[in-house]
Design an enzyme around this catalytic site. Structure first.
Site, PDB file in Angstrom:
ATOM      1  N   ASP B 398       0.825  -1.203   0.000  1.00 16.73           N
ATOM      2  CA  ASP B 398       0.000   0.000   0.000  1.00 16.73           C
ATOM      3  C   ASP B 398       0.872   1.271   0.000  1.00 16.73           C
ATOM      4  OD1 ASP B 398      -2.392   1.349  -0.044  1.00 16.73           O
ATOM      5  OD2 ASP B 398      -2.941   0.897   2.029  1.00 16.73           O
ATOM      6  N   GLU B 401       2.574   7.286  -2.076  1.00 17.01           N
ATOM      7  CA  GLU B 401       2.293   8.638  -2.599  1.00 17.01           C
ATOM      8  C   GLU B 401       2.551   9.733  -1.586  1.00 17.01           C
ATOM      9  OE1 GLU B 401       0.085   6.591  -1.512  1.00 17.01           O
ATOM     10  OE2 GLU B 401      -0.940   5.570  -3.144  1.00 17.01           O
ATOM     11  N   ASP B 465      -8.666   3.207  -4.155  1.00 10.89           N
ATOM     12  CA  ASP B 465      -9.827   3.187  -3.257  1.00 10.89           C
ATOM     13  C   ASP B 465     -11.038   3.871  -3.877  1.00 10.89           C
ATOM     14  OD1 ASP B 465      -7.912   2.152  -1.556  1.00 10.89           O
ATOM     15  OD2 ASP B 465      -7.609   4.029  -0.481  1.00 10.89           O
TER      16      ASP B 465
END
Lengths: 674, 674
Positions: B398, B401, B465
């Site tokens: 995950d 960023e 997401d």
């Protein structure tokens, strides 16, 4: 004005203040080219610039002229021809910087003015959110200010979704590229082009101008009050307030003939009255959004039978009648064909067709005020004959912000340059009509739109269409900021719709809001009501006994203050100082006053700190240093130079006068007005 | 590559395509200086540039070098020294433009590439809203994509107000400054700096780059498929999909030990299963926002007792276990002090303190992957020993960023340049760990973040997401755009959370959404579920009999397609072509396919048009010209080159195969899967 040559540049110094500082590694002027995208929707503008080039002019070649002025040729590099000339001229306290582009393709200028770290800047026309503009960058472009004006609120979001109408903090009906600095100078950009102020940098302010040539005007004065006078001298002094308006409030009703019956309820309440304002005197048009006015500017005898005689009857009782007008003519009215046949309407860019603007299920022509014959026709035929001669003593001269940028005008001015000029042309049409009947200073029109020079023509500003609430960026408090910012630029008289105007998405007036607004309005130039955009969904003053009684008392307070207000009007005529003044204007040595925008001086001697929050009965405000202050309601004495918290129940707006004021008797009499 | 000198400039032509056109009145390169303002809040970046100068380089001095390359010195004017050199090199089909700034203060480049009026452009990394990017200007900067991503929706407004999280159409976890053009060339900017594509102009595209030097790479090919292969060759080929994953769906549960019980319900439904993915294998942290994972990457035996043996038992049944990891270490975990002591964590700019990032009531260190020792430590110590050796066959890798721009890194790279590079460094750490255990192409991690070169390391993208809805900019349809845009840049394998992830402000999953998403997921590289951010407030697949039965059938459909998917994976290994392909890739002569983004080719032979609207049972889609198409569920034949509308009840996603496909038997077998 001093021009000091330095190694690789120059300093422009005005009365000891560094104004421009040019160095080869820090040029004071950037020039370039941009191509904007402009979209208008119902007075809301979305403008984005595509800056193709922006280059600093690092090299300056200076030529002094015998009269003390100087010409400076600016170029990118010594080897290249100059792109711009600066012509600097002026005296000990005033200066002008004329910027002319040698390269005709240049259409963007960015001038850097020297700034200090702790400097404050005020003005920008009629700013509604922030009085001190330091730390912000925003354009000067007349438009609708928006509903909500705060992207964090649901009301703004809803308004944005429905009609792109949410606005933002800097949007205003009346921008003006003029500011005052705490360094005790004022600066004005003499242009009608789109411009922007960038006050975000520590060491400089950057002025962006979408056109060349442009002239920068500078005034340096030791006293802030003298700066205001200098600006008022520059932009035009306003006539005095009419005597009749000082007698009480102008009641705003738009209920057809019933308005006259309702006025009697106000009268019966003991309210001091000066006028009845009915914007629907022209009749209504029913649209799916509700009732709108019929934009054909003359008496509608169906909605107002016997208005001509009723106006006279009111006049005999000392109550004037006021109406409404704006610069558009609906295509289905009587004036539109008359104006179109005469060639008085603006045309489309690419054809000879009349340009019509959609105002929501009805289209209107735009009277082309760049055509002197059209302006004269509107002043005489519409306002002169059908309003003044009919018996009106005043009106809302609405709009002025909607000139599309893709319009073709009589004098050839491009829309991008005409747009900001429009409010002033519109004000002039109104002023000329009043002047033609010899009623300057007696007939009273009021405007929300403005731009540099509107001061010369418009006798009274109104703060536009606030939301009916206490919200930070669109509620009751914004009208103080509006009065203070516009007042510094020579707009002596300001007022607002008591209770606000815009009720959308379930946001409705409370009795408390009307009462707090009335308390404030009693200490402004003019006290005037408005039923708002949705009268039936919002409580009205005359529908609530407590509100009506409170309002009536406030009108008597306003009338009580008339001698003082008359003196303030005389002072405005003499010096251009506004009725409502920021505290620093008279307390320049107390920097704690520099950023205050929630309180004001009503003239030099009375400090007004209106309650602009709901649900409170105490209120804190700062009292400037250098004098002692007497609290009006209690007689308590407060030492200046600190904040005080006082009782502020409904009916008792926080008021403080200078101890020893020549107006002490009048001020102490306030508490006796019942 | 041809370089043609013209009067006052040059043309760069690649395989017949004009790429650059330099004239003194229309320069191809603008340079300048900017100073950005960057604010980060929970992975959302607010970036504004203050462009101080931007000037066109109008004069070109060209020097040809014997090897066929050329050097061009560009200046503002002939009298001035050059500011930039372009070095052009290349062959018949490929070219490089190296831009080097002679003036070291330049930090902005704007290069104009020749464009055609009707040109389409695709790529930009993993774009979620618009596949064809023509008409838009947007930055390439890895960040959270946002919740709602559409300023006109209430959900976006609410997300913006709470956490600045609303996002916008161009925000993406995986940007990449690379595009393909319908003029049959591809362009890549070799930089990790902030950059922007401006595709709004008719005659040119403008590439903005916040750094110099930078290199532009160009590929011209007659076939779009060859452009994809060229990009895959450039950015790295991915390993094949593991065999085990083709056997069925990966069930996403995060219910502690209960997850194993719930898995049996899936198994009992007849679902084809390949894995169980439990992101909460590391344990939970309870915050005021709800349960979060405990960011210390190892087995939590309290939440998952006996996990080590259970993994083995599952494995024996052909079901793999997958976990979760991200590049941050919570300060209260076991790895943080270990990493900090070794000097493996990024530091603050102005002190030697460890930089910690607030992730919402807990702070984390940032493992500094510019330090090879830190990267190796994370790969071996965290992923190698605690994940792979423990028994995991895959994980969500995950984030990536969130690198702040005000961080101090081991190799000295400024944050503004390291930020976009971070996802690739993060992918590499994961890939090295997998490689160290000899499990490349067998252990499967999946990432949402990316940048140029992530292709080389990351075996599988997931679309991030989505909101749990059908919304245009954040719902089910965005994952198709994501697969198509990223696929063109050599990301062969893409998938998404079935049913979406983000449920906020009362926006919850419907059974219909899960079912439509399952139908689509069956025709992607990997089929995987997710309980979403608020499992208890949203319906789960195993809580609704109809949904579970539908899902189970879709997993069997996925498993039915395994031979075809294996062939697509083989093709990806050979050519870099993605599993999901835009229609134009195989129908380049049908321009009607160029802007389509709601349907895709699953390999060359199967057209998938997922239903991405609620409440419909018919669906329209365009079938490309040049072949006839067989509708899978009915066997109906449709002529290509027009849109068709077909029945599309739940359970029957619109599927069409090419008549005469070598896979006809497999495709006709789809309807028989029950």
């Amino acid at each position: 004005m001093q021009l000091v040559e330095t190694d690789g540049g120059f300093d422009l110094i005005l009365a000891g203040r560094a104004m421009l500082r040019q160095r080869s590694d820090a040029p004071c002027l950037y020039v370039g080219r941009g191509a904007p995208r402009v979209e208008m929707y119902h007075g809301h503008f979305d403008i984005e610039d595509n800056v193709e080039e922006r280059v600093g002019l690092r090299y300056a070649a200076l030529t002094r002229v015998s009269d003390g002025s100087a010409r400076i040729a600016l170029s990118i590099a010594p080897a290249l021809p100059p792109l711009v000339t600066l012509t600097l001229s002026g005296g000990a306290q005033d200066a002008r910087i004329h910027i002319d582009a040698i390269d005709p393709t240049l259409n963007r200028l960015w001038l850097r003015v020297v700034a200090d770290k702790g400097e404050h800047v005020w003005g920008g026309g009629e700013q509604l959110s922030y009085f001190d503009m330091r730390g912000r960058r925003f354009p000067l472009w007349t438009s609708e200010p928006g509903v909500g004006r705060d992207k964090s609120t649901l009301l703004t979001f809803q308004s944005d979704q429905k009609g792109k109408a949410g606005g933002d903090y800097y949007k205003t009906n009346y921008p003006q590229p003029t500011y005052l600095s705490s360094r005790r100078y004022a600066l004005h950009i003499d242009t009608t082009a789109y411009s922007a102020f960038d006050f975000r940098q520590e060491g400089w302010h950057e002025l962006e101008i979408w056109a060349a040539p442009a002239t920068i005007e500078l005034w340096a004065r030791d006293a802030f009050t003298d700066l205001v006078t200098a600006l008022s001298d520059r932009f035009g002094r306003q006539p005095p307030l009419p005597d009749w308006v000082l007698k009480g409030a102008i009641i705003g009703l738009k209920d057809g003939a019933t308005s006259f019956d309702r006025l009697e309820k106000y009268a019966a309440s003991g309210a001091a009255l000066s006028g009845l304002w009915c914007e629907d005197w022209v009749g209504l048009r029913i649209t799916s959004f509700g009732s709108r006015l019929f934009w054909d500017w003359k008496w509608n005898a169906t909605r107002y039978p016997d208005l001509d005689t009723k106006i006279k009857e009111l006049h005999d009782r000392g109550i004037r009648f006021l109406g409404y007008v704006n610069p558009y003519l609906c295509v289905d009215g009587s004036f539109f064909p008359e104006a179109e046949a005469a060639g008085y309407l603006a045309k489309k860019l690419e054809s000879d067709e009349t340009y019509t603007v959609d105002f929501g299920e009805f289209d209107c022509g735009v009277v082309d005020f760049t055509n002197p014959a059209a302006a004269a026709w509107f002043a005489e035929r519409v306002i002169g004959q059908n309003m003044l001669d009919f018996g009106l003593s005043g009106w809302m001269a609405d709009f002025g912000e909607y000139l599309p940028t893709d319009v073709r005008l009589h004098d050839g001015t491009p829309g991008m340059l005409a747009h900001n000029a429009w409010p002033v042309l519109w004000a002039e049409v109104n002023a000329r009509a009043v002047e033609s009947r010899g009623r300057t200073g007696e007939a009273l029109f009021f405007m929300r739109a403005g731009y540099s020079g509107v001061q010369r023509h418009c006798p009274l500003l109104w703060a536009g269409d606030q939301s009916v609430d206490f919200s930070r960026h669109d509620g009751i408090g914004t009208v103080i900021t509006a009065a203070l910012s516009s007042g510094l630029l020579g707009n002596a008289y300001h007022h607002s719709d008591i209770g606000g105007y815009t009720s959308l998405f379930g946001n409705v007036r409370t009795p408390e809001l009307i009462m707090r607004w009335s308390e404030m309005a009693a200490f402004t130039a003019v006290m005037r009501g408005h039923e708002g955009n949705r009268p039936r969904e919002n409580v009205q003053i005359d529908e609530d006994e407590q509100v009506l009684a409170h309002f009536a008392r406030m009108t008597r307070l306003y009338a009580h203050m008339a001698p003082y207000l008359r003196a303030l009007s005389d002072e405005a005529v003499a010096t251009g100082l506004p009725v409502q003044r920021p505290l620093f204007l008279h307390f320049p040595d107390d920097p704690a006053t520099y950023a205050l925008q929630e309180s004001y001086l009503y003239g030099a001697d009375l400090l007004v700190a209106p309650v602009i929050q709901p649900g409170v009965d105490r209120w804190s405000t700062y009292l400037p240093a250098g004098t002692d202050w007497v609290e009006v309601w209690t007689g308590n004495l407060h030492v200046g130079g600190r904040a005080v918290t006082v009782d502020a129940p409904l009916g008792k707006p926080p008021l403080f006068y200078r101890q020893g004021s020549a107006w002490t008797e009048l001020f102490t009499g306030i508490a006796a007005v019942i």
